[in-house]
Design a protein around this motif. Structure first.
Motif, mmCIF file in Angstrom:
data_model
loop_
_atom_site.group_PDB
_atom_site.id
_atom_site.type_symbol
_atom_site.label_atom_id
_atom_site.label_comp_id
_atom_site.label_asym_id
_atom_site.label_seq_id
_atom_site.Cartn_x
_atom_site.Cartn_y
_atom_site.Cartn_z
ATOM 1 N N LEU A 76 1.019 -1.424 0.038
ATOM 2 C CA LEU A 76 0.034 -0.066 0.038
ATOM 3 C C LEU A 76 0.851 1.233 -0.018
ATOM 4 N N THR A 77 0.929 2.189 -1.125
ATOM 5 C CA THR A 77 1.498 3.223 -1.040
ATOM 6 C C THR A 77 1.011 4.454 -1.002
ATOM 7 N N LEU A 78 1.441 5.353 -0.229
ATOM 8 C CA LEU A 78 0.966 6.552 0.161
ATOM 9 C C LEU A 78 1.762 7.489 -0.158
ATOM 10 N N ARG A 79 1.336 8.463 -1.081
ATOM 11 C CA ARG A 79 2.118 9.448 -1.734
ATOM 12 C C ARG A 79 1.656 10.885 -1.030
ATOM 13 N N ASN A 80 2.573 11.366 -0.150
ATOM 14 C CA ASN A 80 2.316 12.907 0.376
ATOM 15 C C ASN A 80 0.941 12.530 1.139
ATOM 16 N N GLY A 81 0.849 11.309 1.819
ATOM 17 C CA GLY A 81 -0.442 11.252 2.518
ATOM 18 C C GLY A 81 -1.816 10.556 1.796
ATOM 19 N N CYS A 82 -1.501 10.487 0.460
ATOM 20 C CA CYS A 82 -2.649 9.893 -0.177
ATOM 21 C C CYS A 82 -2.548 8.628 -0.710
ATOM 22 N N PRO A 83 -3.369 7.661 -0.340
ATOM 23 C CA PRO A 83 -3.355 6.111 -0.409
ATOM 24 C C PRO A 83 -3.609 5.844 -2.158
ATOM 25 N N GLU A 84 -2.892 4.842 -2.353
ATOM 26 C CA GLU A 84 -2.886 4.635 -3.744
ATOM 27 C C GLU A 84 -3.841 3.333 -3.889
ATOM 28 N N ALA A 85 -4.995 3.276 -4.628
ATOM 29 C CA ALA A 85 -5.818 2.020 -4.645
ATOM 30 C C ALA A 85 -4.911 0.790 -5.320
ATOM 31 N N ARG A 156 4.018 1.801 2.222
ATOM 32 C CA ARG A 156 5.156 2.562 2.021
ATOM 33 C C ARG A 156 4.699 3.892 2.094
ATOM 34 N N ARG A 157 5.310 4.803 2.738
ATOM 35 C CA ARG A 157 4.947 6.351 3.009
ATOM 36 C C ARG A 157 6.008 7.081 2.335
ATOM 37 N N LEU A 158 5.674 7.784 0.977
ATOM 38 C CA LEU A 158 6.444 8.530 0.326
ATOM 39 C C LEU A 158 6.292 10.008 0.550
ATOM 40 N N SER A 159 7.065 10.584 0.833
ATOM 41 C CA SER A 159 6.703 12.117 1.062
ATOM 42 C C SER A 159 7.969 12.947 0.434
ATOM 43 N N ASP A 160 7.191 14.396 -0.116
ATOM 44 C CA ASP A 160 8.265 15.395 -0.483
ATOM 45 C C ASP A 160 7.455 16.807 -0.222
ATOM 46 N N GLY A 161 8.315 17.639 -0.760
ATOM 47 C CA GLY A 161 7.565 19.026 -0.559
ATOM 48 C C GLY A 161 7.871 19.466 0.692
ATOM 49 N N GLU A 162 6.946 20.488 1.281
ATOM 50 C CA GLU A 162 7.161 20.922 2.657
ATOM 51 C C GLU A 162 5.818 21.034 3.462
#
Lengths: 417, 249
Positions: A76-85, A156-162
């Motif tokens: 389960l991947t979350l990109r900047n907090g958004c989970p991917e179905a 997997r929590r992937l985060s970037d930005g600020e």
């Protein structure tokens, strides 16, 4: 309620974005947890998040290699907090009183993922607990390992930005089921990642939870796990093996709050390794609410540079929780004069027939061992490396999953070099 | 080979070594005997280069090269070996991994080829057998759960493994039974040769029954106050160190 405080630029913006509810009201009155909050006195979140932050928007980075091996795992991947179905599985709507409130996927036999449109209704939180409550308001992703099944799930929590990223995971491990939960924080940039993992472990079920957070020098990471271990049924106990590898951030806090309702078994280990000005806070609060609970906690930390390691451990043995058997140990290795360790091991016991103990040490590398190794020809840096590895090995050796143990070792070595 | 020249050392405000002179030529075994507190272990730490044991005056040379500016690992690579009086246990550090790392670090520093795992294992097992350490013990972390005697066997195993140019044996005999003393004698005698020197530090004469020294020195008050042939050991055993107290003062 205390007198209103002057909000920071970050708080101003945050509270403007939040819905006007009770949680926002208490936060507005007392601000984010800071040095003045008892349970955050060594982790000044408010100070770390002073400036206003622009929202991160969509995750822009490439997907990196997984931090922990995902072989055989549902990812389960979350990109900047958004989970991917999940891909390749048909969603089914979740209806509540005729209204669609989310979708659900039967990913495999005995493994169900549900994505809700909304999070939990916010509740007023006691001082220090606001971050978990804030994360709980993120749209909920529920993972169910059904009774008797065995599954491995990687979050997997992937985060970037600020910006601020919130996520909320709810895992249930049904009766007699076995679940392995791998949670990783892959952070670039300077975001504020606020995650929450809530877990129910039923009787006879086993959960292995491994968390890895590689170093993210500009980021703020606050991850709270709330676990409930069900009362045993006969000989069938709820069992949890947990190990956290935390390699620091501008400010990072990995908090575990667990309640054992009966004769459960919990191992709540952590290892932190810090350099430069990195910070890591390992906080845990284990409550024993029924008879015969067992816990074994080993937390070790290695701090160099001007880094700061924090350990706050508490065992609360409630009235009637007889025959509780719980051990807590925290040991820290200081590699430089500028490094700092703050530790507060605590036992609060209201039952009379219990075995509880805690130990806490902090010290430098053993000069006798270092001289000995150098006398045998090992150069100083290499000797220090071997001694640091040896110090950490005690925590790693308790990890029963070979692939995870190897991955932790690798993360640590890459870090040490 | 090993030359110590007018060595002075102060520890915590106390003068421990006070103008010590000593020369051990290649191929010889010298013994240092002396009462408690005479500076025997300080001497071994100073020669090996322990932090905090930097001399105020004097020099220590091995093969005419001064050791004092070198770290302990550089001295080890030059061939300096210290058999410790109280070797530490190092929990979590695997014995074989540590010793192979050490051996290959020395080799690398000398510009020699590293030893392969297979070759190392073969040599290691041979020496383990000689000193009487079981494979089960050696699987443990370094010196972990070892008795005093087993730790001394481990020191001898390493002396055989590293084949040093010069070995200082700091009270290797303390806590050893007769069989173990014999083993120490065997290891030292098998290593004795024209290119190698030994300095044996001891309280008692009994080790010298198995390791025959060429010269014996009496250390008192931080310097060598008397030197003689092998017969001096017997003499000291009978009359004690008191006769040298005046010279030391």
């Amino acid at each position: 309620m205390s007198s209103p405080i002057t909000l920071t630029a970050f708080e101003d913006r945050l509270f403007a974005d939040l819905p006007e509810d009770e949680l926002t009201a208490v936060l507005r009155s007392r601000g984010l947890p800071s040095r003045r909050t008892e349970t955050w006195k060594w982790s000044d979140l408010r100070g770390a998040l002073r400036e206003a932050r622009e929202p991160s928007g969509e995750f822009r980075g490439e997907d990196p290699q997984p931090i922990l091996p995902t072989d055989g795992a549902t990812v389960l991947t979350l990109r900047n907090g958004c989970p991917e179905a999940p891909r390749g599985v048909e969603p089914k709507p979740i209806l509540h009183e005729g209204e669609k409130i989310g979708v659900t996927y039967v990913v495999e036999d005995g493994l169900v993922l549900s994505f809700y449109d909304e999070g939990r209704a916010p509740e007023a939180a006691s001082p220090g607990d606001e971050l978990s409550a804030l994360a709980a308001s993120a749209p909920l992703v529920s993972i169910s390992v059904l009774p008797g099944f065995e599954h491995k799930v990687a979050v997997r929590r992937l985060s970037d930005g600020e910006g601020r990223h919130v996520d909320s995971i709810y895992l249930t491990v049904g009766e007699g089921a076995t679940a392995t939960l791998l949670e990783t924080h892959d952070v670039t940039g300077s975001p504020f990642v606020n995650s929450r993992t809530e877990i129910e472990v039923d009787a006879g079920a086993t959960l292995k939870r491994y968390v890895a957070q590689p170093a993210a020098s500009e980021a703020v990471v606050v991850h709270t796990a709330e676990l409930r271990l069900a009362e045993e049924e006969g000989e069938r106990k709820a069992k949890v093996e947990q190990s956290v590898l935390a390699l620091g951030a501008h400010l990072a806090r990995h908090e575990t709050r667990a309640v054992q309702l009966g004769a459960g078994e919990m191992q709540a280990d952590a290892l932190y390794r810090l350099d430069n000005a990195l910070h890591t806070d390992i906080t845990s609060h284990l409550t024993f609410a029924g008879e015969g609970g067992q816990a074994d906690q080993l937390v070790k930390g290695i701090a160099g540079g001007r880094s700061r390691g924090v350990f706050q451990g508490k065992f609360l043995v409630e009235r009637g929780a007889q025959e509780t058997d719980a051990q807590m140990a925290h040991h820290a290795l200081l590699l430089s004069k500028g490094a700092q360790i703050n530790a507060k091991p605590e036992l609060e016991i209201y039952a009379d027939d219990v075995e509880c103990a805690h130990g806490n040490t902090a010290g430098a590398i053993d000069p006798d061992a270092l001289f000995y190794m150098r006398q045998r020809g090992v150069p100083e840096e290499e000797a220090r490396g071997l001694l640091i590895e040896a110090f950490a090995a005690e925590v790693l050796d308790r990890i029963s999953d070979d692939a995870v143990r190897s991955a932790f070792e690798r993360l640590l070595t890459e870090r040490t070099l | 080979m090993l030359t110590i020249n007018n060595l002075h050392l102060t520890l915590g405000g106390n003068r421990i070594l006070n103008g010590l002179d000593l020369s051990v030529p290649a191929g010889e075994v010298h013994a240092i005997m002396g009462p408690n507190g005479s500076g025997k272990s300080t001497l071994s730490y100073t020669v090996a280069g322990r932090d905090g044991y930097e001399p105020d005056h004097g020099d220590v040379t091995l093969d005419s090269e001064s050791l004092l500016e070198m770290g302990p690992d550089e001295r080890a690579a030059r061939g300096m070996f210290l058999s410790f009086q109280s070797p530490p246990a190092i929990p979590g550090v695997a014995t074989m991994n540590f010793l192979r790392t050490a051996l290959n670090a020395q080799r690398k520093a000398r510009g020699e080829e590293e030893m392969s795992s297979a070759e190392f294992l073969k040599v290691f097992r041979e020496h383990a057998k000689t000193v009487g350490l079981s494979p089960e013990k050696l699987k443990r972390p370094f010196n972990d759960g070892y008795s005093g005697g087993e730790k001394k066997r481990m020191e001898m195993l390493q002396m055989a493994l590293f084949q040093p140019r010069f070995a200082i044996m700091d009270e290797t005999d303390s806590g050893l039974d007769i069989d173990a003393l014999k083993m120490v004698g065997e290891v030292v005698n098998s290593l004795r040769g024209p290119d190698r020197g030994f300095l044996v530090i001891t309280h008692y004469q009994r080790l010298l029954d198995y390791v025959k020294p060429d010269r014996i020195h009496v250390l008192a008050g931080g310097r060598i106050v008397h030197s003689g042939g092998p017969e001096l050991a017997q003499e000291l055993e009978q009359s004690g160190y008191e006769q040298f107290a005046e010279e030391a003062a």
